[in-house]
Design an enzyme around this catalytic site. Structure first.
Site, PDB file in Angstrom:
ATOM      1  N   LYS A 202       0.831  -1.207   0.000  1.00 13.21           N
ATOM      2  CA  LYS A 202       0.000   0.000   0.000  1.00 13.21           C
ATOM      3  C   LYS A 202       0.865   1.257   0.000  1.00 13.21           C
ATOM      4  O   LYS A 202       0.524   2.246  -0.639  1.00 13.21           O
ATOM      5  CB  LYS A 202      -0.950   0.016   1.193  1.00 13.21           C
ATOM      6  CG  LYS A 202      -2.129  -0.922   1.002  1.00 13.21           C
ATOM      7  CD  LYS A 202      -3.318  -0.528   1.848  1.00 13.21           C
ATOM      8  CE  LYS A 202      -4.493  -1.428   1.527  1.00 13.21           C
ATOM      9  NZ  LYS A 202      -5.656  -1.223   2.371  1.00 13.21           N
TER      10      LYS A 202
ATOM     11  N   LYS B 107     -11.240  -3.948  -3.212  1.00 12.15           N
ATOM     12  CA  LYS B 107     -12.090  -2.758  -3.305  1.00 12.15           C
ATOM     13  C   LYS B 107     -11.303  -1.578  -3.872  1.00 12.15           C
ATOM     14  O   LYS B 107     -11.847  -0.725  -4.542  1.00 12.15           O
ATOM     15  CB  LYS B 107     -12.565  -2.335  -1.913  1.00 12.15           C
ATOM     16  CG  LYS B 107     -13.536  -3.278  -1.282  1.00 12.15           C
ATOM     17  CD  LYS B 107     -14.160  -2.586  -0.062  1.00 12.15           C
ATOM     18  CE  LYS B 107     -14.425  -3.583   1.025  1.00 12.15           C
ATOM     19  NZ  LYS B 107     -13.270  -3.837   1.892  1.00 12.15           N
TER      20      LYS B 107
ATOM     21  N   LYS C  69      -5.171 -10.040  -6.494  1.00 12.85           N
ATOM     22  CA  LYS C  69      -6.433 -10.376  -5.812  1.00 12.85           C
ATOM     23  C   LYS C  69      -7.515  -9.331  -6.128  1.00 12.85           C
ATOM     24  O   LYS C  69      -7.202  -8.163  -6.389  1.00 12.85           O
ATOM     25  CB  LYS C  69      -6.229 -10.518  -4.311  1.00 12.85           C
ATOM     26  CG  LYS C  69      -6.159  -9.225  -3.558  1.00 12.85           C
ATOM     27  CD  LYS C  69      -6.425  -9.432  -2.065  1.00 12.85           C
ATOM     28  CE  LYS C  69      -6.565  -8.088  -1.390  1.00 12.85           C
ATOM     29  NZ  LYS C  69      -7.811  -7.852  -0.713  1.00 12.85           N
TER      30      LYS C  69
HETATM   31  N1  AQP Z   1      -9.851 -11.227  -3.223  1.00  6.03           N
HETATM   32  C1  AQP Z   1     -10.221 -11.741  -2.069  1.00  6.03           C
HETATM   33  N2  AQP Z   1     -10.448 -13.076  -1.948  1.00  6.03           N
HETATM   34  C2  AQP Z   1     -10.837 -13.617  -0.762  1.00  6.03           C
HETATM   35  N3  AQP Z   1     -11.003 -12.882   0.363  1.00  6.03           N
HETATM   36  C3  AQP Z   1     -10.774 -11.555   0.295  1.00  6.03           C
HETATM   37  N4  AQP Z   1     -10.853 -10.561   1.200  1.00  6.03           N
HETATM   38  C4  AQP Z   1     -10.507  -9.396   0.619  1.00  6.03           C
HETATM   39  N5  AQP Z   1     -10.213  -9.585  -0.666  1.00  6.03           N
HETATM   40  C5  AQP Z   1     -10.368 -10.925  -0.914  1.00  6.03           C
HETATM   41  C6  AQP Z   1     -11.274 -10.741   2.595  1.00  6.03           C
HETATM   42  O1  AQP Z   1     -12.402  -9.918   2.795  1.00  6.03           O
HETATM   43  C7  AQP Z   1     -12.396  -9.430   4.145  1.00  6.03           C
HETATM   44  C8  AQP Z   1     -12.547  -7.933   4.158  1.00  6.03           C
HETATM   45  O2  AQP Z   1     -11.358  -7.386   3.608  1.00  6.03           O
HETATM   46  P1  AQP Z   1     -11.094  -5.861   3.330  1.00  6.03           P
HETATM   47  O3  AQP Z   1     -12.162  -5.038   3.945  1.00  6.03           O
HETATM   48  O4  AQP Z   1      -9.673  -5.527   3.638  1.00  6.03           O
HETATM   49  O5  AQP Z   1     -11.335  -5.841   1.742  1.00  6.03           O
HETATM   50  P2  AQP Z   1     -10.421  -5.546   0.479  1.00  6.03           P
HETATM   51  O6  AQP Z   1     -11.248  -5.814  -0.722  1.00  6.03           O
HETATM   52  O7  AQP Z   1      -9.112  -6.215   0.603  1.00  6.03           O
HETATM   53  O8  AQP Z   1     -10.317  -3.990   0.636  1.00  6.03           O
HETATM   54  P3  AQP Z   1      -9.271  -2.964   0.098  1.00  6.03           P
HETATM   55  O9  AQP Z   1      -9.674  -1.633   0.645  1.00  6.03           O
HETATM   56  O10 AQP Z   1      -9.142  -3.089  -1.378  1.00  6.03           O
HETATM   57  O11 AQP Z   1      -7.978  -3.411   0.795  1.00  6.03           O
HETATM   58  P4  AQP Z   1      -6.648  -3.936   0.169  1.00  6.03           P
HETATM   59  O12 AQP Z   1      -6.236  -2.902  -0.818  1.00  6.03           O
HETATM   60  O13 AQP Z   1      -5.821  -4.024   1.380  1.00  6.03           O
HETATM   61  O14 AQP Z   1      -6.921  -5.270  -0.437  1.00  6.03           O
HETATM   62  C9  AQP Z   1     -11.070  -9.896   4.753  1.00  6.03           C
HETATM   63  O15 AQP Z   1     -11.287 -11.042   5.536  1.00  6.03           O
HETATM   64  C10 AQP Z   1     -10.226 -10.226   3.562  1.00  6.03           C
HETATM   65  O16 AQP Z   1      -9.269 -11.225   3.856  1.00  6.03           O
END
Ligand code: AQP
Length: 335
Positions: free
Chosen positions: A118, A203, A200
């Protein structure tokens, strides 16, 4: 003692209100939040305080938080079995995070791959919160004496850090914290971006074709799956090197309840032009009842407000007990 009811174990998890909740979040984590309610008492949260580690527009953050709150209930959080609250409504999270920060070596935080990724992406805003975020996550989990933490694979390292913090504090003061276990699904723990299946689904991805939001319309879902990046072969099999197809097979398998060999067989001899829309259809069908329930819940803001207020109170009671226990061990004078 024989007739005394046994206290149910606790499942804790949280999700950031930083954007549209997507299929990766659902299949990797939320699905298990819901499933674990059968055996565990759930404690689940919209972790809005985590979301501000990257800059958020205030109105969008507020809207996303309320939408996420309604959406998680629509996904199956049962308010009779779980406490479900908005993190910033429960002050113990920030309070315990401060204390735990004093028991977390700087070097351990520096090894977190999410911080490295990040901070490499957002060089104009590498703030202290981005660095200390895993401490707040440890606080979220440890406050509720969680036994299991259902998360996706990307949170494995942070969870390990939470365990280390708990063990370190227990090592100094005796039995303060329950040491939690991660609950990561064997299939679906890492759903990949539809636009780049080596990354992955997230969001924070700027590419609008990367993620399927749980509230996407059928039309949008179909378009995104039809344009999903795959490979130049024409074989629908799960095999190393076929990241795009592996991802689509995984998604299809979970939403239909068929295993991957059965899905491979179903599409054997067919082209990607048939397979991709079929996955889209299956996902749209799977999401339709969740979307319907969301519309009902989100349409009644007064009821939603009553629910999150009541749940904040319950969470404050539970977390307050742990915070007092920790403060006592540390040596703070009782209030
Ligand atoms: N791609 C994914 N596959 C499986 N599980 C996932 N999680 C996130 N992405 C995947 C799981 O969802 C839960 C909430 O995670 P989060 O709020 O951190 O969501 P995110 O999509 O990862 O959000 P961001 O803002 O885009 O964060 P970054 O950039 O850090 O990825 C968690 O249990 C997560 O493991």
């Amino acid at each position: 003692m024989a007739n005394q009811p046994q206290k149910r174990k606790i499942s804790f998890s949280g999700i950031q209100a930083s954007g549209d909740i997507h299929l990766g979040n659902y299949l990797g984590a939320i699905k298990n939040w819901v499933a674990l309610q059968e055996q565990y008492s759930g404690v689940y949260s919209i972790v809005d305080m985590h979301a501000i580690t990257v800059r958020q527009d205030p109105k969008s953050l507020r809207d996303n938080t309320l939408r996420a709150y309604a959406l998680m209930i629509a996904c199956g959080i049962d308010l009779n079995k779980s406490i479900f609250f908005i993190q910033s409504h429960v002050p113990a999270h920030a309070e315990l995070a401060w204390a735990l920060g004093c028991y977390t070596p700087f070097g351990e935080l520096g090894r977190m791959t999410q911080f490295k990724d990040k901070s490499a992406k957002g060089e104009d805003n590498i703030n202290a919160g981005l660095f200390t975020y895993p401490i707040l996550m440890a606080s979220d989990i440890l406050l509720y004496d969680a036994d299991v933490v259902p998360v996706g694979e990307d949170q494995k390292q942070h969870l390990e850090l939470s365990r280390n913090i708990a063990l370190r504090v227990n090592g100094i003061y005796g039995n303060v914290f329950k040491v939690p276990e991660a609950f990561i699904p064997k299939v679906g723990g890492r759903i990949m971006s539809l636009a780049d299946p080596t990354k992955k689904m997230a969001k924070s991805d700027d590419n609008p074709k990367a993620a399927i939001a749980l509230l996407d319309t059928k039309d949008v879902i179909m378009k995104k799956f039809k344009s999903a990046v795959t490979d130049s072969e024409a074989e629908i099999v799960y095999r190393e090197g076929k990241d795009g197809i592996n991802n689509l097979l995984t998604i299809y398998s979970i939403v239909t309840g068929k295993d991957i060999p059965a899905a491979e067989k179903e599409f054997s001899g067919m082209g990607y032009g048939v397979f991709k829309p079929a996955v889209g259809e299956a996902v749209a069908d799977f999401l339709a009842p969740i979307q319907k329930r969301f519309d009902e819940l989100y349409g009644d803001k007064a009821q939603l407000e009553q629910i999150y207020r009541e749940n904040a109170q319950k969470a404050a009671e539970e977390s307050g007990k742990t915070l007092r226990r920790v403060y006592d061990k540390i040596g703070f004078v009782p209030r």
